[in-house]
Design an enzyme around this catalytic site. Structure first.
Site, mmCIF file in Angstrom:
data_model
loop_
_atom_site.group_PDB
_atom_site.id
_atom_site.type_symbol
_atom_site.label_atom_id
_atom_site.label_comp_id
_atom_site.label_asym_id
_atom_site.label_seq_id
_atom_site.Cartn_x
_atom_site.Cartn_y
_atom_site.Cartn_z
ATOM 1 N N ALA A 184 30.715 37.130 35.963
ATOM 2 C CA ALA A 184 31.172 35.775 36.282
ATOM 3 C C ALA A 184 32.676 35.782 36.509
ATOM 4 O O ALA A 184 33.407 36.550 35.868
ATOM 5 C CB ALA A 184 30.818 34.804 35.158
ATOM 6 N N HIS A 216 47.986 30.384 37.426
ATOM 7 C CA HIS A 216 47.873 31.435 36.414
ATOM 8 C C HIS A 216 49.248 32.031 36.121
ATOM 9 O O HIS A 216 50.226 31.764 36.823
ATOM 10 C CB HIS A 216 46.925 32.547 36.876
ATOM 11 C CG HIS A 216 45.479 32.173 36.800
ATOM 12 N ND1 HIS A 216 44.843 31.500 37.824
ATOM 13 C CD2 HIS A 216 44.545 32.349 35.826
ATOM 14 C CE1 HIS A 216 43.570 31.297 37.482
ATOM 15 N NE2 HIS A 216 43.369 31.794 36.274
ATOM 16 N N LYS A 241 49.230 37.981 36.940
ATOM 17 C CA LYS A 241 47.907 38.060 37.580
ATOM 18 C C LYS A 241 48.047 38.687 38.958
ATOM 19 O O LYS A 241 48.916 38.305 39.747
ATOM 20 C CB LYS A 241 47.276 36.672 37.678
ATOM 21 C CG LYS A 241 45.838 36.700 38.185
ATOM 22 C CD LYS A 241 45.159 35.361 37.989
ATOM 23 C CE LYS A 241 43.734 35.362 38.531
ATOM 24 N NZ LYS A 241 42.886 36.371 37.861
#
Length: 271
Positions: A125, A158, A162
């Site tokens: 996911a 974020h 990242k």
């Protein structure tokens, strides 16, 4: 099973790796049996608890995936696409549940997981939190209810470390919105706006990515029409929400037949 299931954690030194190790070690429903890092990493050969700056946990960090996965019933993996494919092969050999939270995987890389899924459970996911998966379902339903008079924009934020954009969660939301409209995301995705782009194409799903500071994760899905906007929002203020979801997925996967699943399956939210 006569004892609590053993869990191996990849990327042990990373933000999510350390959070997962902390959560597993505190749980009475599972036990930590493996901690994996890349060859040459300073943590290799150390007790993982000591490497984290805490008490001894009795698990030595290794750069040998087979050594860590062999005693495990599940492996939880928030690393990088190339490493995840390698771990999938080891998990399949061990018939261990492979929980994948790795983002930035291409369609070809996702397809390459299929051979492993014939032998073991894979739960993959873009986001493991309950809230985000509920948001995904809401996004699909709202997109299905509103026509192309409502432009869809996905805005994500974020931290500054990242490495992929849009985030895996943003793409998951985009897929949900596209499914609600009865199209594929590849047909309508608009990820690059710079310079004289011209007017927005009706039906497109736009993406914007913000990177800064220590933002854990924020996602907005905006449905904008003349005179009104509908905004669905999720804000993560603690990485433990992702760790808890991943651990739930690992325990759920122990009861399933080999194959590929996602968090909607784990949470009973699949259509």
């Amino acid at each position: 099973m006569t004892q609590t299931p053993g869990i191996a954690i990849t990327g042990a030194s990373g933000r999510m790796g350390q959070m997962l190790i902390t959560q597993v070690s505190a749980s009475d429903r599972m036990r930590l049996v493996g901690a994996i890092e890349r060859p040459g990493h300073a943590w290799v050969g150390q007790d993982v608890g000591v490497a984290m700056g805490g008490a001894t946990l009795g698990v030595t960090v290794t750069d040998d995936p087979l050594d860590a996965i062999a005693p495990a019933q599940a492996i939880i993996d928030f690393t990088a696409p190339k490493a995840t494919l390698e771990f999938a092969a080891f998990a399949a050999q061990a018939r261990a549940v492979h929980v994948i939270g790795t983002t930035g995987m291409t369609e070809d890389e996702i397809a390459a997981l299929e051979p492993a899924a014939r032998h073991a459970v894979i739960v993959r996911a873009g986001n493991m939190s309950l809230g985000v998966n509920l948001l995904t379902q809401l996004t699909k339903r709202v997109a299905a209810a509103l026509d192309e008079d409502y432009d869809i924009e996905i805005i994500e934020a974020h931290h500054n470390q990242k490495v992929d954009a849009p985030s895996g969660t943003a793409l998951m939301l985009g897929e949900a919105a596209a499914a609600g409209r009865g199209v594929t995301l590849a047909e309508v995705s608009d990820r690059a706006r710079d310079g004289m782009t011209g007017a927005r194409r009706p039906g497109d799903i736009g993406f914007s990515a913000i990177r800064g500071g220590d933002i854990i994760g924020e996602h907005d899905v905006m449905f904008a029409a003349a005179g009104e906007r509908i905004i669905l929002r999720h804000v993560a203020s603690d990485r433990s929400v992702f760790a808890r979801g991943a651990l739930k997925a690992a325990l759920w996967g122990l009861r399933q037949a080999p194959g590929q699943y996602d968090m909607l399956d784990v949470l009973g939210l699949s259509d």
